[in-house]
Write an enzyme that holds these catalytic residues in place. Structure first.
Site, PDB file in Angstrom:
ATOM      1  N   LYS A  93       2.280  11.143   7.313  1.00 18.86           N
ATOM      2  CA  LYS A  93       1.484  10.867   8.511  1.00 18.86           C
ATOM      3  C   LYS A  93       2.031  11.553   9.772  1.00 18.86           C
ATOM      4  O   LYS A  93       1.834  12.743   9.944  1.00 18.86           O
ATOM      5  CB  LYS A  93       1.316   9.356   8.681  1.00 18.86           C
ATOM      6  CG  LYS A  93       0.474   8.775   7.540  1.00 18.86           C
ATOM      7  CD  LYS A  93      -0.110   7.407   7.794  1.00 18.86           C
ATOM      8  CE  LYS A  93      -1.140   7.069   6.725  1.00 18.86           C
ATOM      9  NZ  LYS A  93      -0.779   5.988   5.827  1.00 18.86           N
ATOM     10  N   PHE A 115       0.858  -1.187   0.000  1.00 21.05           N
ATOM     11  CA  PHE A 115       0.000   0.000   0.000  1.00 21.05           C
ATOM     12  C   PHE A 115       0.889   1.230   0.000  1.00 21.05           C
ATOM     13  O   PHE A 115       1.638   1.462   0.941  1.00 21.05           O
ATOM     14  CB  PHE A 115      -0.960   0.059   1.194  1.00 21.05           C
ATOM     15  CG  PHE A 115      -1.848   1.275   1.103  1.00 21.05           C
ATOM     16  CD1 PHE A 115      -3.007   1.252   0.346  1.00 21.05           C
ATOM     17  CD2 PHE A 115      -1.489   2.467   1.722  1.00 21.05           C
ATOM     18  CE1 PHE A 115      -3.801   2.395   0.212  1.00 21.05           C
ATOM     19  CE2 PHE A 115      -2.274   3.607   1.584  1.00 21.05           C
ATOM     20  CZ  PHE A 115      -3.428   3.568   0.837  1.00 21.05           C
ATOM     21  N   ASP A 174       9.340   3.226   2.048  1.00 21.07           N
ATOM     22  CA  ASP A 174       8.103   3.950   2.346  1.00 21.07           C
ATOM     23  C   ASP A 174       7.821   3.784   3.837  1.00 21.07           C
ATOM     24  O   ASP A 174       7.259   2.781   4.269  1.00 21.07           O
ATOM     25  CB  ASP A 174       6.944   3.414   1.497  1.00 21.07           C
ATOM     26  CG  ASP A 174       5.633   4.159   1.789  1.00 21.07           C
ATOM     27  OD1 ASP A 174       5.588   4.923   2.770  1.00 21.07           O
ATOM     28  OD2 ASP A 174       4.666   3.967   1.030  1.00 21.07           O
TER      29      ASP A 174
HETATM   30  C1  LIG Z   1      -0.940   6.046   4.359  1.00 19.24           C
HETATM   31  C2  LIG Z   1       0.154   5.558   3.524  1.00 19.24           C
HETATM   32  C3  LIG Z   1       0.478   6.171   2.306  1.00 19.24           C
HETATM   33  C4  LIG Z   1      -0.342   7.269   1.690  1.00 19.24           C
HETATM   34  O1  LIG Z   1      -0.449   8.402   2.487  1.00 19.24           O
HETATM   35  P1  LIG Z   1      -1.625   9.449   2.211  1.00 19.24           P
HETATM   36  O2  LIG Z   1      -1.285  10.614   3.090  1.00 19.24           O
HETATM   37  O3  LIG Z   1      -2.916   8.785   2.596  1.00 19.24           O
HETATM   38  O4  LIG Z   1      -1.602   9.781   0.764  1.00 19.24           O
HETATM   39  C5  LIG Z   1       1.598   5.714   1.620  1.00 19.24           C
HETATM   40  N1  LIG Z   1       2.331   4.690   2.094  1.00 19.24           N
HETATM   41  C6  LIG Z   1       2.034   4.071   3.252  1.00 19.24           C
HETATM   42  C7  LIG Z   1       2.916   2.957   3.723  1.00 19.24           C
HETATM   43  C8  LIG Z   1       0.939   4.466   4.001  1.00 19.24           C
HETATM   44  O5  LIG Z   1       0.631   3.826   5.129  1.00 19.24           O
END
Ligand SMILES: *Cc1c(COP(=O)(O)O)cnc(C)c1O
Length: 426
Positions: free
Chosen positions: A274, A146, A233
């Site tokens: 986040k 994701f 990520d």
């Molecule tokens: C939440 C998330 C995203 C995307 O972030 P948004 O602010 O919702 O666009 C990307 N990578 C990971 C691992 C995430 O948990």
């Protein structure tokens, strides 16, 4: 009904259902206040927040230091765009690059934008530094990833709900199994066009899949061997969530207060979002060293709001809170306690198969089908008992409270969770 009238929960949900696009399926609870580990619904009922806005609120709801920095900055200057300099962005970039141990930072707003940014940087690096033929670059990603919701990102998702009828898709991605080094090396060798490997240190949305102990360090070594960028990520795993400042910290437990991040597995490109703002404001970033980041030149990439002074002030405060309150160590200790307590319960349970996770990013796997509604029903019962969590699949519930929790509060939560689960035992 005037817009500012006090709403009941039902009225608020009806409004969203009638006037909002149905792109989410929220748990039926309507929140109007948050403080630390708690949130309150519009009727005044108090809950423990065990989602933390998908780990954005690691520092706790409405942290006074973060809200203070935000409101102070909002009174002075909110947005200049990057057409002009502002007096906060450079300060933030210096602070954050020193904090995580990189030369440079590229500021964005949301996680998905930061992932897109990392992909663009990686491709440009591939053509200008690695000398891959134009339009031939490929980036390796993992199945069940994701990384967000843009057209390019969903192009390499294998979630049918996220993908179907959003084509045509962006090319240039190779999908391999997560936590599989053999497949990674197969994809790397005999392919001179591979530019990068994009990976989540723990697959959060997939259901908190923690890879083997040495997966990340060996994957990083393979990337070095084949001269491809290791792109982490850490939008969900970063900023102390997994018991370390970053999940790519290797074996560091952040007992070292001066730990600047990544002694063992240092990504070439680090993606944060986040909790970079403590959930107060959309702030994301890509960090890399000069040899990579210098491929980006004026006009190549940007965002009107990216790097705005409010975001900069908020992010500095949010990162300071992580150090001042020793949140990585807290997440580490509370996570060990949480899994130990839940494991005690599992010994005699038929309804829970296992608990897994790192720090305070955990999930339980329910003994039922992936497409059952058992996890959803347990979350409704948890809500009734004063704790908010959300299934990631029909049979997986993620537990990720704010990191500012005390041990007493955590044990209180464990007792709410186990009492709720008991009612579902067959
Ligand atoms: C939440 C998330 C995203 C995307 O972030 P948004 O602010 O919702 O666009 C990307 N990578 C990971 C691992 C995430 O948990």
């Amino acid at each position: 009904m005037a817009v500012l009238d006090q709403l009941t929960s039902q009225e608020a949900m009806d409004l969203e259902n009638k006037y909002g696009a149905h792109n989410y399926h929220p748990l039926p609870v309507v929140l109007s206040k948050g403080e630390g580990v708690y949130v309150w619904d519009v009727e005044g009922k108090k809950y423990y927040d065990f989602l933390s806005a998908y780990s954005a609120v690691n520092q706790g709801h409405c942290h006074p230091k973060i809200v203070g920095a935000m409101t102070e900055q909002a009174k002075n200057l909110t947005l200049t765009s990057r057409a002009f300099y502002n007096d906060m962005l450079g300060r933030y970039e210096k602070y954050a690059t020193e904090y995580f141990g990189f030369d440079k930072l590229l500021p964005m707003n949301t996680g998905a934008e930061a992932v897109e940014t990392a992909l663009k940087i990686c491709r440009k690096w591939a053509y200008e530094v690695k000398n891959i033929d134009e339009n031939e670059a490929e980036i390796i990603v993992c199945k069940n990833n994701f990384h967000g919701r843009t057209t390019t990102i969903i192009s390499f998702s294998n979630d049918p709900v996220a993908r179907k009828n959003f084509g045509p898709y962006t090319n240039g991605f190779i999908k391999i199994d997560y936590d599989n080094l053999e497949q990674l090396e197969d994809a790397l060798k005999n392919n001179k066009n591979v530019a990068g490997f994009l990976v989540e240190p723990i697959q959060g949305e997939a259901g908190v899949y923690v890879p083997s102990e040495d997966y990340l360090s060996k994957a990083k070594a393979l990337c070095e061997k084949y001269n491809v960028l290791f792109i982490a990520d850490e939008v969900q795993t970063g900023i102390a969530r997994t018991g370390r400042l970053l999940a790519t910290c290797g074996n560091c437990t952040c007992e070292d207060k001066n730990c600047s991040g990544t002694p063992e597995v240092k990504p070439d490109v680090l993606i944060l979002g986040k909790a970079l703002s403590g959930g107060a404001y959309p702030v994301s970033a890509v960090l890399a060293n000069d040899n990579v980041m210098n491929v980006i030149r004026p006009g190549n990439h940007g965002s009107t709001f990216g790097g705005n002074p409010v975001a900069a002030a908020v992010a500095i405060a949010a990162l300071e809170v992580v150090k001042e309150e020793d949140l990585a160590q807290k997440a580490f200790d509370l996570g060990e306690l949480f899994r130990a307590e839940i494991n005690k319960y599992i010994e005699t349970s038929n309804i829970v198969n296992l608990v897994r996770g790192k720090g305070l990013l955990n999930a339980i796997v329910i003994n039922d089908d992936e497409d059952s509604d058992t996890a959803w029903n347990i979350c409704l019962a948890l809500r009734d008992n004063g704790l908010l969590a959300k299934p990631t699949h029909g049979n997986i519930i993620r537990f990720a409270p704010p990191l500012v929790m005390t041990k007493e509060q955590l044990l209180d939560c464990v007792s709410i969770i186990t009492k709720t689960l008991e009612a579902f035992e067959k």
